[in-house]
Enzyme design. Structure first.
Site, PDB file in Angstrom:
ATOM      1  CG  LEU B  91      -1.780  -1.219   1.400  1.00  0.00           C
ATOM      2  CD1 LEU B  91      -2.588  -1.122   2.679  1.00  0.00           C
ATOM      3  CD2 LEU B  91      -2.714  -1.338   0.210  1.00  0.00           C
ATOM      4  CB  CYS B  92       1.067   4.061  -2.210  1.00  0.00           C
ATOM      5  SG  CYS B  92       1.804   5.677  -2.368  1.00  0.00           S
ATOM      6  CG  LEU B  93      -0.730   3.826   3.449  1.00  0.00           C
ATOM      7  CD1 LEU B  93      -0.990   3.143   4.772  1.00  0.00           C
ATOM      8  CD2 LEU B  93      -1.985   4.526   2.986  1.00  0.00           C
TER       9      LEU B  93
END
Lengths: 887, 181
Positions: B91-93
């Site tokens: 996930l791109c956080l």
């Protein structure tokens, strides 16, 4: 909860005897503390120097070993000194090597090889190695070589680009006989163009690998592309090198982050020598293939058809012969392609066809960019001969005297003309009904792709188009140049010609007029926004009036009453263009996109006649307008000069020829005056319909802005440049030009002009230089604009400090220079010497002191570095102390 | 032992500290356990908070820490289908390894998971997120129990919750059976 025990924000462990906790930034709470080694590790990772939460910069205190002497021993100092000198020398040697290699060796070899090849004898070829090393005409050869290298490199780049373009689905039909063969040539564009690769289906890759054995064959005709690709593709990354086995080695090397710096050798490695070698090889190959062969081919052909003498007479023998050779080669390629096509030899046939397309595109580009403007420029010159009091024979003499310059000037003039004409057409298109200008190409059309057309359309279509353009431009030039000049000559016989030589004298002689024109007049004229709007309004008005008179308003501007419906012109059945017998060119433009939309119009009876009348009125109006443009500004300018300085714009019969201004200035001044007048009229016309109070507030506004501008410009354009100029004069020019025993005279006008130049230079340096207070002040003032600018802050922040500094620079030496003779009561010569030489002396003293301070600082830094290298044993974080607690 | 020697001492110690802290002060809705075999891989379990479409759901995922851990962010994955994130995708956080530039070593496992949960209940799209209706999310929340207990690692790491889910499912099954009967 163990909150009372402090923990490190990185490793979450507590303080140890050997690893105390610090609190180096403003953060408090659970993230207040940190170990020094944890912090250092994090700083290494994040490459930051400050806390990422509170943005406080971490500070460290150096810890030196206890045995450090108070003063550094001389030996260490000398050693450090020697080391920094060695590294500087090494760096210098490397950069010199790079410069010599790229600016010396490459052009020189290119030029020598070029000369050798074109000398054409075996003897010269054998003595080439010696020629390479000779020092005869080295500068000229290097300059020549630079041109050669630039040509080859640009030719190479163009070739690669064109190739990609053609491969990128732009292949003409007749070359695409079998689909799968097209894809075999694909691997190179793959590597050239990442985007394209993204667009291509994956399946192609498979094809490529399968047909790998064919790749070599394909590339035989243009091997230079294969060799040089790693150089051109600097930005190439992680390529699929395995596709092409013979390229794998090159690609691998290119893969480790090739940059321009690495390529040119600026990164300090000696790898660039290899690149130099490659470039030299490429040059030689290109000269051989793209200059030598076509030239000799053309030469033989010309000799055989006995045209050689004519070609030599044009003074451009080399270029013309080479072009001729290219045409022959292109024809040869086409023939070979056709022949091989007939004999069913698909492969070589395709290759020849490909080469033919490349040549065709190249030649067409040359014709479009080179020949066409040249023709326009020549024709324009011929049409305006009267304007400059010249004749054909004068022009011919000029050509024979300096053919290159003459051709270039004509080409440039033609290019400018073509450019402005195209701009005008674009403007026309915005005003007129879509479709009214169907016979002209729309340059704004997103589908308009000249290269694509050059690849696809057959040669005769291009010829026809070229001829049509030449005719249209020729007629236009006659209308806007020849007719008006004749008209003026007929109506106002005394007016022409323009004066092309500068022969002005006394009152203006001191006045640096060129500077005035360049600095103040032209920038004002180049402000284009309003001009464009006015031009559009005028065209609209004209077409309304003339269209109304001739009943073709609907054709020109469209029907305003109707709802505007855009219909592609193919479906437009009620368009009477066909009835009116308009040429079949029309059909080509039937592409149904929004740019080629036309708007329907209602055609009155006798439409053709009306259109012819319209054309006539267009030409008459153009002639009149052009005559006005030629006449009015010059007259105004001559009038102004006459009134102001008593200089005549016209060479009068009485023979006061020395009182004549160069026409450039009269034109500039006249244009400026006209522009001002039009601007004022425009302003008045916008104010006219408003109420008196609104107008008054507007006037007050304008006046206040004007006063502000005047005050500012008195300082910025007047005082500061004047002071700068005087200072420069005193410091540099007077000591150089006036002997010590003479009293110099200061010409304030000249000094001011000089100061304007200096001021501009200094401001440019400031703006492009590193940040400082003056730069920010200037930028702020610029962003605010004149109307919202606060005069006071600008003056106090920017202008006055500058004036203060300059005034100090001017007065201190003056006072000193006058005090010294009084104190020592010297004789006259010495007094004069002190008067005028104190400026350079004091300035050089000051700069010497600055230099000394700089050197001392450098030396201190060197000492610190040596100390750090030898005695530094560690660093210690400094805890953050709030300011109030510290005091 | 060889694994231990490969993982730097800082990362191990730091993760241990984080674990102890998490055990001492549990964070609502969140549980996390490292793999016994590899301390760099943690599995977390987020319980769907009330008043969200995720109520009643158990969302299982993993954090994969780099060996330079407190100095580099972990990769965040979610294993259970949630209707918010793609399964088994990084996930791109701002707190995940897509953005090492915004990472801050002061962040701990607890903060990362809190951040993930607060991002999950928002609707902001990112790389690795999917869009779905509340209805789908609720459905998936119900299904998540059954999905999770089929995962072996989940059952090993979160035995108590597995047991709870199992019993609740049994009760439900028996209830449905009874009602069918």
């Amino acid at each position: 909860m163990d909150d009372d025990e402090d923990i490190c924000r990185v490793c979450r462990s507590t303080a140890f005897p050997d690893r105390p906790l610090f609190h180096p930034c403003i953060c408090t709470g659970s993230i207040r503390h940190i170990h020094q080694d944890c912090l250092l590790q994090w700083l290494r990772h994040s490459r930051k120097e400050y806390c990422e939460l509170c943005k406080h910069k971490y500070t460290f205190k150096p810890i030196y070993s206890p045995d450090m002497p108070n003063r550094l021993p001389v030996r260490d100092l000398l050693k450090g000194f020697a080391r920094s000198i060695t590294s500087a020398v090494k760096c210098w040697v490397h950069y010199t090597l790079v410069a010599i290699a790229w600016l010396g060796v490459v052009p020189l070899t290119a030029s020598r090889i070029y000369n050798c090849i074109f000398a054409g004898s075996v003897k010269v070829l054998l003595s080439l190695p010696m020629d390479m090393l000779s020092t005869k005409n080295i500068t000229a050869d290097i300059l020549h070589g630079c041109v050669v290298v630039a040509c080859t490199v640009s030719a190479f780049v163009c070739l690669v680009w064109l190739r990609v373009q053609i491969m990128n689905g732009d292949m003409p039909q007749w070359l695409m006989q079998r689909q799968e063969e097209v894809e075999v040539i694909e691997p190179q564009p793959h590597n050239n163009d990442r985007e394209q690769e993204v667009n291509e289906p994956e399946a192609n890759d498979g094809e490529v690998i399968v047909n790998n054995n064919n790749v070599d064959e394909v590339n035989v005709p243009n091997p230079e592309i294969i060799h040089e690709e790693p150089i051109a593709d600097e930005v190439q990354e992680n390529n699929d090198a395995d596709n092409i086995n013979w390229d794998a080695i090159n690609w691998d090397r290119a893969a480790d982050e090739p940059t321009w710096e690495r390529f040119l050798g600026l990164d300090g490695s000696l790898l660039f020598l290899e690149h130099v070698f490659w470039v030299v090889a490429l040059n030689t190959l290109f000269i051989l293939v793209f200059a030598f062969c076509p030239y000799h081919l053309g030469h033989f052909i010309l000799l055989s058809v006995d045209l050689n003498t004519y070609v030599v007479a044009t003074r451009f023998e080399g270029v013309l012969t080479t072009l001729c050779g290219y045409v022959i080669v292109a024809a040869g390629f086409l023939l070979a392609h056709a022949a091989l096509q007939i004999t069913k030899l698909q492969w070589p046939g395709r290759v020849f066809g490909f080469c033919y397309i490349i040549l065709k595109v190249g030649l067409l580009v040359l014709v479009e960019i080179g020949a066409f403007p040249l023709v326009c420029g020549l024709w324009l010159d011929i049409c305006t001969l009267d304007l400059f009091d010249a004749t054909i024979s004068i022009r011919r003499d000029g050509y024979l005297a300096s053919p290159g310059t003459c051709i270039f000037v004509h080409w440039l003039v033609g290019m400018v003309f073509v450019f402005y004409f195209a701009t005008f057409l674009m403007l026309l298109r915005e005003v007129l009904r879509p479709g009214a200008l169907w016979f002209l190409r729309n340059l704004n059309d997103p589908d308009f792709n000249p290269i694509h057309e050059m690849i696809h359309l057959p040669i005769y279509r291009h010829c026809r188009r070229f001829l049509l353009s030449v005719i249209i431009f020729g007629i236009t030039i006659v209308i806007i140049a020849w007719f008006p000049v004749k008209l003026i000559g007929y109506c106002i016989p005394n007016f022409l010609p323009y004066n092309g030589s500068a022969q002005y004298t006394s009152p203006v002689g001191e006045f640096p007029l060129q500077l005035l024109v360049l600095q103040f007049v032209l920038p004002g004229l180049l402000e284009q926004g309003h001009t464009r709007i006015w031009l559009k309004g005028t065209i609209k008005l004209w077409s309304k009036v003339v269209g109304g008179m001739l009943g073709v308003k609907s054709y020109l501007l469209g029907d305003d009453e109707q709802r505007v419906i855009l219909v592609p012109d193919d479906n437009n059945n009620n368009e009477p263009a066909e009835n009116a017998g308009i040429p079949p060119l029309h059909a080509q433009h039937g592409v149904a996109n929004e740019w080629n939309m036309t708007q329907p119009y209602t055609a009155p009876n006798m439409f053709t006649a009306r259109l012819i009348l319209l054309l006539c009125s267009v030409s008459i109006s153009l002639t009149l307008v052009s005559a006005m443009v030629l006449y009015v500004p010059v007259t105004v300018g001559r009038f102004v000069f006459n009134r102001l300085f008593g200089v005549h714009g016209i060479i009068t019969a009485t023979g006061d020829k020395d009182m004549v201004m160069h026409e450039l200035y009269t034109v500039a001044i006249g244009l400026y005056m006209c522009w001002l007048a039009v601007r004022v009229c425009f302003l008045l016309s916008t104010w006219a319909p408003r109420q008196w109070s609104a107008v008054r507030s507007k006037v007050v506004d304008v006046i206040s802005t004007g006063v502000k501008a005047i005050i500012l410009s008195v300082f910025i354009c007047g005082l500061i440049p004047l002071m700068m100029g005087v200072l420069f004069d005193l410091v540099v020019i007077i000591p150089l030009r006036v002997p010590a025993h003479q009293t110099p005279v200061i010409f304030l006008w000249q000094d001011w002009a000089l100061g304007v130049l200096l001021f501009k230079l200094v401001t440019a340096c400031l703006i492009f230089g590193p940040d400082n207070t003056i730069k920010t002040a200037i930028e702020e003032a610029y962003n605010q604009g004149l109307q919202r600018m606060s005069l006071k802050t600008t003056l106090t922040d920017t202008v006055f400090p500058v004036i203060k500094t300059l005034a100090l620079c001017l007065t201190i030496p003056y006072v000193t220079g006058h005090i010294i003779p009084v104190i020592f009561s010297t004789n006259e010569t010495l007094t004069a010497f002190f008067y005028w030489r104190t400026y350079p002396l004091m300035i050089s003293c000051a700069s010497f002191i600055c230099f000394c301070i700089f050197e001392i600082k450098q030396f201190q830094r060197l000492c610190d570095r040596i100390k750090n290298e030898r005695y530094l044993i560690g660093k210690r974080l400094i805890d953050y102390e709030p300011a109030e607690r510290r005091t | 032992m060889s694994k231990r020697s490969k993982v730097p001492i800082t990362a191990t110690q730091r993760l241990k500290q984080d674990y102890m802290r998490l055990k001492k002060d549990p964070i609502p809705y969140i549980t996390a356990e490292p793999l016994p075999s590899n301390i760099l891989e943690w599995h977390y379990l987020v319980t769907g908070p009330d008043d969200t479409p995720y109520t009643g759901g158990f969302y299982h995922g993993k954090l994969v820490f780099p060996r330079e851990f407190p100095f580099r962010p972990p990769a965040i994955y979610m294993i259970t289908p949630s209707g918010r994130f793609k399964c088994n995708t990084r996930l791109c956080l701002s707190i995940s390894d897509f953005h090492p530039d915004t990472w801050n070593p002061a962040w701990s496992v607890g903060t990362i998971l809190t951040g993930l949960l607060s991002f999950m209940v928002e609707e902001t799209p990112t790389l690795g997120s999917v869009e779905s209706s509340d209805f789908t999310k609720r459905n998936l929340a119900v299904c998540s129990r059954l999905f999770n207990i089929q995962n072996k690692t989940f059952c090993e790491l979160f035995p108590a919750i597995t047991e709870k889910i199992r019993s609740s499912i049994e009760i439900r099954d028996s209830l449905t059976l009874r009602s069918q009967n």
